[in-house]
Design an enzyme around this catalytic site. Sequence first.
Site, PDB file in Angstrom:
ATOM      1  N   ASP A  75      11.212  10.679  -2.290  1.00  0.00           N
ATOM      2  CA  ASP A  75       9.953   9.935  -2.299  1.00  0.00           C
ATOM      3  C   ASP A  75       8.879  10.665  -3.107  1.00  0.00           C
ATOM      4  O   ASP A  75       8.052  10.035  -3.770  1.00  0.00           O
ATOM      5  CB  ASP A  75       9.467   9.720  -0.870  1.00  0.00           C
ATOM      6  CG  ASP A  75      10.238   8.616  -0.163  1.00  0.00           C
ATOM      7  OD1 ASP A  75      11.122   8.016  -0.797  1.00  0.00           O
ATOM      8  OD2 ASP A  75       9.968   8.365   1.028  1.00  0.00           O
ATOM      9  N   ASN A 148       0.501   6.751  -1.061  1.00  0.00           N
ATOM     10  CA  ASN A 148       0.763   6.993   0.355  1.00  0.00           C
ATOM     11  C   ASN A 148      -0.514   7.171   1.165  1.00  0.00           C
ATOM     12  O   ASN A 148      -0.806   6.386   2.052  1.00  0.00           O
ATOM     13  CB  ASN A 148       1.646   8.232   0.528  1.00  0.00           C
ATOM     14  CG  ASN A 148       3.113   7.905   0.612  1.00  0.00           C
ATOM     15  OD1 ASN A 148       3.502   6.743   0.619  1.00  0.00           O
ATOM     16  ND2 ASN A 148       3.950   8.922   0.666  1.00  0.00           N
ATOM     17  N   SER A 194       3.923  11.025  11.177  1.00  0.00           N
ATOM     18  CA  SER A 194       4.267  12.305  11.803  1.00  0.00           C
ATOM     19  C   SER A 194       3.215  12.777  12.805  1.00  0.00           C
ATOM     20  O   SER A 194       3.500  13.632  13.647  1.00  0.00           O
ATOM     21  CB  SER A 194       4.473  13.379  10.731  1.00  0.00           C
ATOM     22  OG  SER A 194       3.246  13.765  10.137  1.00  0.00           O
TER      23      SER A 194
END
Length: 293
Positions: A75, A148, A194
């Site tokens: 990624d 992102n 996360s």
Amino acid sequence: MSVAIFGLSVDSSFMPDMSRLFSLLHSQGEKIYLYQPFFNSIKDRCDKMPEIEGFFTFGYELPESTRFLISIGGDGTLLKSMLTLKNKSLPVIGINTGRLGFLSAVSRNHIDEAIRYLLTEQYDIEERSVLQFDDGVELFGDFNYALNEITVTKMDSSSMINIHTYLNDEYLTTYWADGVIISTPTGSTAYSLSVGGPILTPDSKSFIITPIAPHNLTMRPIVVPDDNKITLMVEGRGQQFLCSLDSRSEAVNFPGKVVVSKANFSVKTVKLPGHGFFSTLRNKLMWGTDRRN
């Protein structure tokens, strides 16, 4: 027609797969354009290097006949390909040579199938929203965008920071925390996930604001419409805090102001049959593998 191939560096064990990829494209008459630094990395290790039509370092160097860009790596590599393309409108597909890979969802075992779908145009295009960063001093040069997330965090040795947060100039709250992540739907499966952020589908018209280790335990991630302008006023005891756009980071002096909004362009990613977002979630997060299900 032409195909662009981007990469940074791949392990020698992937070289047979690279040779197979080149052979598949060449056999179908596709003209191959290689990212110049990637070519320099693999030219002495790839057994079957095909005839290369040309090389590129920036997206504007690619011909108009280029159909899509294939990113070889994880990624992180695909995110870096965005820096190369900048806002050039070109669909991107990622072949994963690493481990997790939500964006680079095609495994090395499915290269043949993926190329067949690509060349016969059996795919859909997903438009992925992009974050735009503004701090008034062009900290990240002429490409201040993130696919992102944009993150504000304390420096390693400093105490928690205060992040006064506003939505369209209306006060939301002050995060006393190690930092804050502002994530796109694409980034919802990255750093935000996360630290407890929710997962959003790629077509969600929203951003996520996720605090990192907040001092007040009632602070939770919040999902807001992506037409909001998000302003962060950052204060702290130390000298500097850290601003990150995906994989790029720069230090900023206290006090600092960061404005985040939706960019006026999107990134196009290729969705192949059988490689939808939900199947990727099941495979990557191993949902349903518990024998008790």
